[in-house]
Design an enzyme around this catalytic site. Structure first.
Site, PDB file in Angstrom:
ATOM      1  N   ASN A   1      18.431 -27.686   9.868  1.00  0.00           N
ATOM      2  CA  ASN A   1      17.219 -27.193  11.066  1.00  0.00           C
ATOM      3  C   ASN A   1      16.495 -25.974  10.033  1.00  0.00           C
ATOM      4  O   ASN A   1      17.049 -25.937   9.457  1.00  0.00           O
ATOM      5  CB  ASN A   1      17.604 -25.762  12.194  1.00  0.00           C
ATOM      6  CG  ASN A   1      18.713 -26.686  13.176  1.00  0.00           C
ATOM      7  OD1 ASN A   1      17.910 -28.218  13.447  1.00  0.00           O
ATOM      8  ND2 ASN A   1      19.143 -26.035  13.498  1.00  0.00           N
TER       9      ASN A   1
ATOM     10  N   ASP B   1      14.434 -22.808  11.225  1.00  0.00           N
ATOM     11  CA  ASP B   1      14.910 -21.471  11.584  1.00  0.00           C
ATOM     12  C   ASP B   1      13.140 -20.969  12.827  1.00  0.00           C
ATOM     13  O   ASP B   1      12.908 -20.132  11.703  1.00  0.00           O
ATOM     14  CB  ASP B   1      15.536 -20.844  11.700  1.00  0.00           C
ATOM     15  CG  ASP B   1      17.281 -20.989  12.171  1.00  0.00           C
ATOM     16  OD1 ASP B   1      17.685 -22.131  12.842  1.00  0.00           O
ATOM     17  OD2 ASP B   1      18.067 -20.346  11.197  1.00  0.00           O
TER      18      ASP B   1
ATOM     19  N   LYS C   1      23.813 -24.891  11.085  1.00  0.00           N
ATOM     20  CA  LYS C   1      25.395 -24.392  11.129  1.00  0.00           C
ATOM     21  C   LYS C   1      25.492 -25.155  10.583  1.00  0.00           C
ATOM     22  O   LYS C   1      26.384 -24.217   9.018  1.00  0.00           O
ATOM     23  CB  LYS C   1      25.872 -24.578  12.747  1.00  0.00           C
ATOM     24  CG  LYS C   1      25.297 -23.907  13.506  1.00  0.00           C
ATOM     25  CD  LYS C   1      26.208 -23.626  15.108  1.00  0.00           C
ATOM     26  CE  LYS C   1      25.667 -23.240  16.220  1.00  0.00           C
ATOM     27  NZ  LYS C   1      25.264 -22.072  16.168  1.00  0.00           N
TER      28      LYS C   1
ATOM     29  N   ALA D   1      23.831 -27.237   7.404  1.00  0.00           N
ATOM     30  CA  ALA D   1      23.552 -26.406   6.520  1.00  0.00           C
ATOM     31  C   ALA D   1      23.989 -25.164   5.731  1.00  0.00           C
ATOM     32  O   ALA D   1      23.663 -24.094   4.506  1.00  0.00           O
ATOM     33  CB  ALA D   1      21.520 -26.634   6.351  1.00  0.00           C
ATOM     34  N   ASN D   2      23.602 -23.920   7.108  1.00  0.00           N
ATOM     35  CA  ASN D   2      24.150 -22.678   6.892  1.00  0.00           C
ATOM     36  C   ASN D   2      25.768 -22.969   5.713  1.00  0.00           C
ATOM     37  O   ASN D   2      25.765 -21.905   4.646  1.00  0.00           O
ATOM     38  CB  ASN D   2      24.040 -21.482   7.774  1.00  0.00           C
ATOM     39  CG  ASN D   2      22.815 -21.613   8.859  1.00  0.00           C
ATOM     40  OD1 ASN D   2      21.919 -21.914   7.574  1.00  0.00           O
ATOM     41  ND2 ASN D   2      22.712 -21.297   9.656  1.00  0.00           N
TER      42      ASN D   2
ATOM     43  N   ASN E   1      34.405 -19.296  17.852  1.00  0.00           N
ATOM     44  CA  ASN E   1      34.662 -17.658  18.706  1.00  0.00           C
ATOM     45  C   ASN E   1      35.610 -17.474  19.861  1.00  0.00           C
ATOM     46  O   ASN E   1      35.786 -18.480  19.942  1.00  0.00           O
ATOM     47  CB  ASN E   1      33.068 -16.845  18.647  1.00  0.00           C
ATOM     48  CG  ASN E   1      32.465 -18.185  19.733  1.00  0.00           C
ATOM     49  OD1 ASN E   1      32.630 -18.103  20.620  1.00  0.00           O
ATOM     50  ND2 ASN E   1      30.870 -17.936  19.514  1.00  0.00           N
TER      51      ASN E   1
ATOM     52  N   GLY F   1      36.777  -8.362  13.557  1.00  0.00           N
ATOM     53  CA  GLY F   1      37.588  -9.435  12.886  1.00  0.00           C
ATOM     54  C   GLY F   1      37.989 -10.669  12.909  1.00  0.00           C
ATOM     55  O   GLY F   1      37.002 -11.019  14.333  1.00  0.00           O
TER      56      GLY F   1
ATOM     57  N   GLY G   1      29.006 -16.402  11.766  1.00  0.00           N
ATOM     58  CA  GLY G   1      29.684 -17.567  12.101  1.00  0.00           C
ATOM     59  C   GLY G   1      29.665 -18.567  11.038  1.00  0.00           C
ATOM     60  O   GLY G   1      30.801 -18.820  10.032  1.00  0.00           O
ATOM     61  N   ASP G   2      28.445 -18.847  10.319  1.00  0.00           N
ATOM     62  CA  ASP G   2      28.334 -19.826  10.015  1.00  0.00           C
ATOM     63  C   ASP G   2      28.709 -19.645   8.296  1.00  0.00           C
ATOM     64  O   ASP G   2      29.595 -20.271   7.376  1.00  0.00           O
ATOM     65  CB  ASP G   2      26.928 -21.160   9.673  1.00  0.00           C
ATOM     66  CG  ASP G   2      26.561 -20.446  10.816  1.00  0.00           C
ATOM     67  OD1 ASP G   2      27.378 -21.865  11.925  1.00  0.00           O
ATOM     68  OD2 ASP G   2      25.899 -21.353  10.947  1.00  0.00           O
TER      69      ASP G   2
HETATM   70  O1  RIB Z   1      24.364 -20.339  13.794  1.00  0.00           O
HETATM   71  C1  RIB Z   1      22.554 -20.392  13.702  1.00  0.00           C
HETATM   72  C2  RIB Z   1      22.017 -21.160  13.737  1.00  0.00           C
HETATM   73  O2  RIB Z   1      22.267 -22.332  14.259  1.00  0.00           O
HETATM   74  C3  RIB Z   1      20.433 -21.613  12.858  1.00  0.00           C
HETATM   75  O3  RIB Z   1      20.488 -21.429  11.681  1.00  0.00           O
HETATM   76  C4  RIB Z   1      20.519 -22.700  13.329  1.00  0.00           C
HETATM   77  O4  RIB Z   1      19.476 -23.875  13.257  1.00  0.00           O
HETATM   78  C5  RIB Z   1      21.194 -22.778  14.877  1.00  0.00           C
HETATM   79  O5  RIB Z   1      21.498 -24.102  14.581  1.00  0.00           O
END
Ligand code: RIB
Length: 302
Positions: A9, A11, A38, A40-41, A179, A220, A246-247
């Site tokens: 994405n 953002d 998520k 790509a991150n 989560n 944690g 989280g990613d």
């Molecule tokens: O987890 C965060 C991501 O969720 C953001 O980067 C956004 O693009 C959504 O996909």
């Protein structure tokens, strides 16, 4: 090798004093764009953790695509599995308040065109760790889980965002990362038995033979395998922006597995990386490099 089959994405982030209510118009105190999604991150986090990483996904033929892929390119993530689709690049509209809390609305665009056919050239192997999230079609996730199992590889399914119809996929992944909100919802959907979250996690691990990992933010991470339970702390940080934390956890965890770390060590590094990701604005710009995680862990605050 770490492979991410997932979303990409751009953002669009507006900073606000507080999150808006229905029908309300607020003035933003700042605006920025950054690469996200998520999938790509998590790919970037795995690469910054030191893992050899490739990405399978799709972007549009538009002006957003190059910015969405810029950090992955810079980190030398293999993008030969990223296709240009006849759809818009995925967009996430994100509000972040003064406490670092956020709300996100995603317009999936090209991410919805990531189909089982995109796996054809992937040729998964037994030493491969494959990361998945819920921002591409569920049929593609299902096909990937089967292909990874057939190859003898390791699958890691991050159950974000919650999609009720995805519950049946959780027992198919080797590692599930949720989560607390997601886990509680899936526990209901899967009719897991137990008086509290930990006992339901034990039920999931016992019934499926898989490992379930639940992230608890500042508290944690807890995990249940079919044999035992673990808990690792987060770092003690004051969050600026939790988008992508989280990613970061998932990408670092996948890289830890690919590097052969024992489960507790992979979790500890991933939890520390996720905490550090809360210290800067934006998803990908905030993902720490391995040396920063090493430094934080050696200070002994995790
Ligand atoms: O987890 C965060 C991501 O969720 C953001 O980067 C956004 O693009 C959504 O996909």
């Amino acid at each position: 090798m770490i492979t991410v089959v997932g979303s990409i994405n751009l953002d669009l982030i507006a900073n606000v004093d507080r999150l808006p209510g229905p029908g309300e118009t607020l003035r933003s105190s700042g605006f920025s764009t950054s690469a996200g999604g998520k999938g790509a991150n998590q790919a970037l986090a795995a690469a910054r953790a030191g893992g050899q990483t490739r990405m399978i996904g799709a972007v549009g033929r538009d002006g957003f695509a190059s910015e969405a892929l810029a950090c992955l390119k810079e980190a030398k993530v293999d993008l030969t599995g990223v296709r240009e689709a006849a759809a818009a690049t995925g967009i996430a509209l994100i509000f972040v308040d003064e406490k670092g809390e956020n709300v996100i609305v995603v317009a999936p665009g090209a991410n919805d065109t990531v189909l089982a056919g995109d796996l054809t050239k992937a040729r998964f192997t037994e030493d491969e760790v494959v990361l998945l999230q819920h921002e591409i079609p569920l049929a593609t996730i299902e096909a990937t889980l089967s292909a990874v199992a057939a190859a003898g590889g390791t699958s890691v399914l991050n159950t974000a965002p919650f999609r009720a119809e995805a519950a049946k996929l959780l027992p198919e992944a080797d590692f599930v990362i949720a989560n607390e909100t997601e886990f509680d919802l899936y526990a209901d959907a899967l009719q897991l038995v137990g008086d509290d979250r930990k006992s339901r996690m034990r039920d999931f691990a016992g019934r499926t033979g898989r490992t379930i990992i639940v992230t608890l933010g500042a508290d944690g991470v807890i995990a249940a395998t079919p044999e035992h339970e673990l808990a690792v702390p987060a770092l003690d940080v004051t969050p600026v922006d939790t988008v992508g934390a989280g990613d970061t956890f998932c990408g670092y965890f996948g890289a830890g597995l690919a590097a052969g770390l024992p489960l507790d060590e992979a979790l500890r590094r991933a939890a520390a990386a996720g905490s550090l990701a809360c210290l800067k604005k934006g998803a990908q710009p905030a993902i720490p490099h391995a040396n920063e995680v090493d430094a934080a862990l050696s200070k002994g605050n995790a």
